[in-house]
Design a protein around this motif. Structure first.
Motif, PDB file in Angstrom:
ATOM      1  N   GLY A  31       0.862  -1.206   0.018  1.00 50.28           N
ATOM      2  CA  GLY A  31      -0.111   0.142  -0.017  1.00 50.28           C
ATOM      3  C   GLY A  31       0.887   1.144   0.106  1.00 50.28           C
ATOM      4  N   MET A  32       1.895   1.218   0.670  1.00 48.89           N
ATOM      5  CA  MET A  32       2.851   2.212   0.788  1.00 48.89           C
ATOM      6  C   MET A  32       3.684   2.635  -0.577  1.00 48.89           C
ATOM      7  SD  MET A  32       6.381   2.362   3.104  1.00 48.89           S
ATOM      8  CE  MET A  32       5.227   2.025   4.774  1.00 48.89           C
ATOM      9  N   THR A  33       4.085   1.438  -1.213  1.00 55.04           N
ATOM     10  CA  THR A  33       4.959   1.494  -2.525  1.00 55.04           C
ATOM     11  C   THR A  33       4.168   1.584  -3.724  1.00 55.04           C
ATOM     12  OG1 THR A  33       5.164  -0.825  -2.384  1.00 55.04           O
ATOM     13  CG2 THR A  33       6.952   0.687  -1.247  1.00 55.04           C
ATOM     14  N   ARG A 185      13.824   8.209  -1.351  1.00 58.18           N
ATOM     15  CA  ARG A 185      14.749   7.134  -0.775  1.00 58.18           C
ATOM     16  C   ARG A 185      14.550   6.724   0.536  1.00 58.18           C
ATOM     17  NH1 ARG A 185      19.642   5.424  -2.771  1.00 58.18           N
ATOM     18  NH2 ARG A 185      19.602   7.155  -4.605  1.00 58.18           N
ATOM     19  N   ILE A 186      14.207   7.567   1.305  1.00 59.08           N
ATOM     20  CA  ILE A 186      13.964   7.268   2.803  1.00 59.08           C
ATOM     21  C   ILE A 186      12.648   6.141   2.802  1.00 59.08           C
ATOM     22  CG2 ILE A 186      13.049   8.110   5.085  1.00 59.08           C
ATOM     23  CD1 ILE A 186      14.873  10.675   4.841  1.00 59.08           C
ATOM     24  N   MET A 187      11.690   6.553   1.946  1.00 57.68           N
ATOM     25  CA  MET A 187      10.365   5.948   1.906  1.00 57.68           C
ATOM     26  C   MET A 187      10.733   4.514   1.351  1.00 57.68           C
ATOM     27  SD  MET A 187       7.544   6.911   3.095  1.00 57.68           S
ATOM     28  CE  MET A 187       6.675   5.870   2.290  1.00 57.68           C
ATOM     29  N   ASN A 188      11.359   4.409   0.474  1.00 55.06           N
ATOM     30  CA  ASN A 188      11.837   3.163  -0.206  1.00 55.06           C
ATOM     31  C   ASN A 188      12.534   2.360   0.843  1.00 55.06           C
ATOM     32  OD1 ASN A 188      10.581   2.857  -2.666  1.00 55.06           O
ATOM     33  ND2 ASN A 188      12.543   4.306  -3.485  1.00 55.06           N
ATOM     34  N   ARG A 189      13.586   2.918   1.624  1.00 56.02           N
ATOM     35  CA  ARG A 189      14.386   2.322   2.639  1.00 56.02           C
ATOM     36  C   ARG A 189      13.447   1.805   4.006  1.00 56.02           C
ATOM     37  NH1 ARG A 189      20.340   5.366   3.355  1.00 56.02           N
ATOM     38  NH2 ARG A 189      20.902   4.708   0.875  1.00 56.02           N
ATOM     39  N   ILE A 190      12.202   2.666   4.158  1.00 56.05           N
ATOM     40  CA  ILE A 190      11.344   2.325   5.187  1.00 56.05           C
ATOM     41  C   ILE A 190      10.486   0.815   4.581  1.00 56.05           C
ATOM     42  CG2 ILE A 190       9.033   2.674   6.383  1.00 56.05           C
ATOM     43  CD1 ILE A 190      10.302   5.509   6.624  1.00 56.05           C
ATOM     44  N   ALA A 191      10.274   1.172   3.462  1.00 59.38           N
ATOM     45  CA  ALA A 191       9.236   0.065   2.854  1.00 59.38           C
ATOM     46  C   ALA A 191      10.184  -1.386   2.914  1.00 59.38           C
ATOM     47  CB  ALA A 191       8.817   0.213   1.436  1.00 59.38           C
TER      48      ALA A 191
END
Length: 205
Positions: A31-33, A185-191
């Motif tokens: 859902g996030m990505t 980039r931060i969002m991708n690292r969290i996901a």
């Protein structure tokens, strides 16, 4: 169906479904990505897997499989490694599941998303054990079992879909909040970290 048993079954299974687990974490991550709409394909695979586990558990296959856990090992390791690999790609801001910095790149196919959900659902021995423990107390042996199982599995899949949608919507909301900084980039690292966690959980759980 016995209405008294049914009235106890619905809240029991909803509580179990809404509790954070591998499938719910996967739904939140997707859902996030990739968004709730595309995550529906993963949910389809997961629901097919859950239905298969419930049916096979009800007819006793799970009892045999749980006595020979090596049956699960290969599927668990392959499935876990695959999900962890996807998570690593997300963490590095590349791959089909990562949030794109631009509009380039081919998105994950429907088959890939369905496969993720299906493997995650059927490769979890805890899921099999849960259904073996959960279903028998809610079955009335004086009534036809086939019709009871049909009703119970329909309820299970409905509640499971509701919970998956709640988690996926939560991931979308989290993305909207965190993306205000504009740091993809931060969002991708969290996901990616969440996805790696699901893969490790699946392989070692």
């Amino acid at each position: 169906m016995n209405l008294a048993l049914l009235s106890a079954f619905v809240p029991t299974f909803f509580f179990v479904s809404i509790t954070p687990g591998m499938c719910m974490t996967l739904a939140m991550t997707l859902g996030m990505t990739i968004g709730v709409k595309r995550a529906l394909w993963m949910m389809l695979g997961e629901l097919v897997g859950v239905a298969m586990v419930a049916i096979l558990s009800a007819i006793g296959v799970a009892a045999l499989l749980l006595n020979y856990p090596s049956v699960f090992m290969l599927l668990k390791y392959i499935g876990g490694a695959y999900l962890a690999f996807i998570g690593l790609q997300m963490w590095l801001s590349k791959g089909k599941m990562a949030i794109k910095m631009d509009e380039t790149g081919k998105p994950a196919s429907r088959f890939e998303l369905i496969s993720q959900g299906f493997v995650t659902a059927i490769a979890n021995p805890k899921g099999w054990a849960f259904f073996v423990a959960l279903l028998p107390p809610f079955l009335d042996t004086s009534q036809p079992l086939a019709s009871q199982l049909t009703v119970l599995i329909a309820i299970i899949l409905t509640l499971e879909l509701i919970c998956l949608l709640i988690y996926a919507a939560g991931g979308r909301t989290l993305k909207a909040i965190l993306m205000q900084s504009g740091n993809v980039r931060i969002m991708n690292r969290i996901a990616g970290s969440l996805m790696i966690g699901v893969g490790v959980w699946l392989a070692l759980g």
